[in-house]
Scaffold this active site. Structure first.
Site, PDB file in Angstrom:
ATOM      1  N   HIS A  69       0.838  -1.196   0.000  1.00 45.63           N
ATOM      2  CA  HIS A  69       0.000   0.000   0.000  1.00 45.63           C
ATOM      3  C   HIS A  69       0.875   1.250   0.000  1.00 45.63           C
ATOM      4  O   HIS A  69       1.824   1.350   0.770  1.00 45.63           O
ATOM      5  CB  HIS A  69      -0.897   0.016   1.249  1.00 45.63           C
ATOM      6  CG  HIS A  69      -1.661   1.286   1.431  1.00 45.63           C
ATOM      7  ND1 HIS A  69      -1.420   2.162   2.483  1.00 45.63           N
ATOM      8  CD2 HIS A  69      -2.643   1.850   0.686  1.00 45.63           C
ATOM      9  CE1 HIS A  69      -2.236   3.192   2.370  1.00 45.63           C
ATOM     10  NE2 HIS A  69      -2.989   3.032   1.301  1.00 45.63           N
ATOM     11  N   SER A  70       0.589   2.171  -0.908  1.00 47.68           N
ATOM     12  CA  SER A  70       1.251   3.466  -0.946  1.00 47.68           C
ATOM     13  C   SER A  70       2.777   3.295  -1.067  1.00 47.68           C
ATOM     14  O   SER A  70       3.255   2.679  -2.001  1.00 47.68           O
ATOM     15  CB  SER A  70       0.848   4.275   0.294  1.00 47.68           C
ATOM     16  OG  SER A  70       1.131   5.634   0.140  1.00 47.68           O
ATOM     17  N   TYR A  71       3.565   3.817  -0.100  1.00 43.98           N
ATOM     18  CA  TYR A  71       5.013   3.596  -0.115  1.00 43.98           C
ATOM     19  C   TYR A  71       5.340   2.111  -0.126  1.00 43.98           C
ATOM     20  O   TYR A  71       6.363   1.682  -0.688  1.00 43.98           O
ATOM     21  CB  TYR A  71       5.649   4.275   1.098  1.00 43.98           C
ATOM     22  CG  TYR A  71       6.997   3.715   1.495  1.00 43.98           C
ATOM     23  CD1 TYR A  71       8.125   3.969   0.718  1.00 43.98           C
ATOM     24  CD2 TYR A  71       7.141   2.930   2.642  1.00 43.98           C
ATOM     25  CE1 TYR A  71       9.369   3.435   1.076  1.00 43.98           C
ATOM     26  CE2 TYR A  71       8.375   2.409   3.006  1.00 43.98           C
ATOM     27  CZ  TYR A  71       9.486   2.648   2.226  1.00 43.98           C
ATOM     28  OH  TYR A  71      10.708   2.135   2.572  1.00 43.98           O
TER      29      TYR A  71
END
Length: 243
Positions: A69-71
């Site tokens: 998720h995300s980073y």
């Protein structure tokens, strides 16, 4: 299945999704990156985070679906090539996440994308070597469509994120050789949808949720359905001898 959280978060953020996965008979392991959540290790960098995830994968058996998720997308991109048996990585899932190519960092990739403004840009507080999130803007940045009653507990768990994790470049992108799915989140106020669209083009398949930056909390059942479909297809193809 191994779940890798994004910046400022921890394994705690996956709890609602894991409950949905459990109800579908899908086993999952949520990882605390060093210095995050319940981890007692010091905060590290992208390479240390990726090596940590690779060691977790090496400690379990069978095929692995790796979700970032995300980073965390940058982490799984790097980690998927560091395991002792990379062939065991059956699929990569980028949950409104960064998909950097070799030589790209999170910030470097972001700087190449179309100009767009999100709430997160104002929420980040840059410190001496790290960043934190302004608690007054955390809900709008991450949890816009989540239960407002849960926001205070989520915000209280957010931690500092080393800035170096955003500037180090990927050395070997797993998505170049491993099948992948990008999950677009149309109402994301952390990674603009136009940025997601560019990165989604690097993945094998793309699907969409009309939600915020935290689909694991705002749309846990729908997110679990997507993951369940991916696993079901892997199982089907395995039985047919296609993988």
């Amino acid at each position: 299945m191994v779940l890798v959280h994004g910046a400022w978060h921890g394994a705690w953020c996956w709890s609602a999704l894991q409950a949905e996965l459990d109800s579908r008979g899908i086993a999952s392991l949520a990882v605390d990156l060093p210095g995050h959540g319940a981890s007692i290790e010091p905060l590290g960098d992208l390479y240390g985070d990726a090596e940590h995830v690779a060691k977790v994968i090496d400690g379990i058996t069978g095929p692995v679906v790796l979700v970032g998720h995300s980073y965390g997308g940058a982490v799984i991109t790097e980690a998927s090539t560091l395991t002792k048996e990379p062939a065991r990585i059956a699929h990569l899932v980028y949950l409104t996440a960064f998909v950097p190519d070799v030589g790209e960092s999170v910030i470097g990739l972001a700087n190449t994308l179309p100009a767009a403004t999100t709430t997160l840009a104002s929420a980040m507080v840059i410190g001496d070597g790290d960043s934190t999130i302004n608690p007054d803007l955390a809900h709008a940045s991450f949890y816009g469509q989540c239960d407002p009653a849960a926001t205070p507990a989520n915000v209280a768990r957010l931690c500092a994120q080393p800035f170096v994790t955003f500037t180090q470049t990927v050395r070997s992108p797993g998505w170049a050789s491993i099948e992948s799915t990008y999950v677009r989140c149309t109402n994301d106020e952390a990674i603009h949808i136009s940025h997601q669209d560019v990165m989604a083009g690097r993945c094998t398949s793309v699907t969409t949720l009309e939600t915020d930056h935290s689909p694991f909390a705002s749309k846990p059942a729908e997110t679990a359905d997507i993951i369940g479909d991916i696993i079901g297809e892997i199982v089907r193809r395995t039985k047919l001898g296609l993988v």
